[in-house]
Design an enzyme around this catalytic site. Structure first.
Site, PDB file in Angstrom:
ATOM      1  N   TYR A  51     -58.985  -9.882   7.837  1.00  0.00           N
ATOM      2  CA  TYR A  51     -60.152  -9.454   8.624  1.00  0.00           C
ATOM      3  C   TYR A  51     -61.368  -9.243   7.717  1.00  0.00           C
ATOM      4  CZ  TYR A  51     -62.917  -6.497  11.791  1.00  0.00           C
ATOM      5  OH  TYR A  51     -63.922  -5.964  12.585  1.00  0.00           O
ATOM      6  N   TRP A  70     -48.691   9.637  12.620  1.00  0.00           N
ATOM      7  CA  TRP A  70     -48.214   8.853  11.473  1.00  0.00           C
ATOM      8  C   TRP A  70     -49.052   9.157  10.233  1.00  0.00           C
ATOM      9  CZ3 TRP A  70     -46.869   3.180  13.361  1.00  0.00           C
ATOM     10  CH2 TRP A  70     -45.780   3.271  14.239  1.00  0.00           C
TER      11      TRP A  70
END
Length: 324
Positions: free
Chosen positions: A143, A208
């Protein structure tokens, strides 16, 4: 008549620009101006990876200006998993948009980059001069390289043809109409969706990572105003960082705490430190922006987060939440 085409117009930032254009006073600094036609298009209207479809879209609307937001985007984990997709799809999209804008003689194009284009090893704070000083972080190099090439293309179009193509570099954007799909969402919408489900199902809210990394979050409706300002007043090929100040960094733990508060979640809440954290921090300087725009009021983080949580709860069934 100015025709402003917004690619990715049905996404997070596109919807925010539409909201600002419709709600700010007509003729005001961020409001719609007389003689302006705004066109917001999503991927259902054209697959911008496809040359033919992109060409037809530009021929249909004949834009004089383009705000280019369309991209394949996602959070840390999906970026790590699909590096080639993120590289190739974004290269195709960007090339088709810039090529057609050039062919049509558009007066201006602003493309949206991201702070992940910056080198992994770099001196902080980030500023507009440091994009190409080293390799991006390995977690999203596909990306990041595709987005860096937009800056390269902007300079090449200007050098060879004098085109007025530039780019904006926002920090972490959030707000109504975000992507809340747990598979691909960025950190804040992912936290909101997880917390929503934990509350609904009476299960623990598990975040997370360690919660220690720091991020600069910008509210999509603030960013929308900055894009509108850029469209009208910024004519430099060099990219411009659009962000709150470095002193407004928020830890993932602070963000999760704010989500818990806004959701009214009272269940078990903990961090799973076996999961990756990504980059610890990547503070970006907004000095150049503030020197050019003058007085601009950013929405306080807690207020923006509360408005987003409220929108998400009210629009849960129609939001981008992924497969059940």
């Amino acid at each position: 008549m100015s025709v402003i085409l917004v690619t990715g117009g049905t996404g997070l930032v596109g919807k925010a620009i539409e909201y600002v254009i419709e709600t700010e006073l007509e003729g005001s600094r961020f409001g719609k101006r007389p003689g302006e036609k705004w066109v917001f298009i999503g991927s259902s209207e054209a697959d911008l990876r496809n040359q033919e479809q992109a060409k037809k879209l530009f021929e249909k609307y004949k834009p004089t200006h383009v705000i280019h937001l369309a991209a394949l985007v996602g959070g840390l984990f999906i970026n790590m998993k699909r590096k080639l997709d993120f590289l190739r799809d974004n290269i195709l999209i960007n090339d088709n948009v810039l090529h057609n804008a050039h062919e049509l003689g558009c007066k201006k194009v602003i493309s949206c980059l991201s702070t992940c284009v910056y080198p992994d090893k770099v001196e902080y704070p980030l500023d507009e001069t440091k994009i190409h000083l080293g390799l991006p972080h390995d977690s999203n190099f596909g990306y990041a390289h595709a987005k860096r090439l937009v800056d390269v293309q902007n300079h090449a179009y200007k050098d060879q043809f004098g085109d007025n193509f530039t780019s904006a570099i926002p920090t972490n954007v959030f707000g109504p109409h975000d992507n809340f799909d747990l598979e691909s969402a960025h950190v804040l919408p992912a936290l909101m969706h997880k917390c929503y489900l934990a509350k609904k199902n009476g299960t623990p809210f598990v975040v997370w990572g360690s919660g220690k990394p720091l991020r600069q979050f910008i509210y999509s409706r603030d960013l929308a105003k900055l894009f509108i300002w850029m469209l009208r007043e910024y004519d430099d090929v060099e990219p411009l960082i659009l962000s709150v100040g470095e002193d407004e960094e928020v830890s993932i733990k602070q963000a999760a705490d704010a989500v818990v508060g806004a959701m009214g979640f009272t269940g078990e809440y903990r961090f799973d430190t076996t999961k990756a954290d990504g980059q610890f921090r990547k503070p970006a300087s907004n000095k150049k922006l503030l020197s050019l725009i003058g007085d601009f009021q950013f929405t306080p983080f807690d207020k923006a987060l509360e408005e987003t949580v409220q929108w998400f709860q009210q629009n849960y069934e129609n939001a981008r939440i992924g497969k059940p």
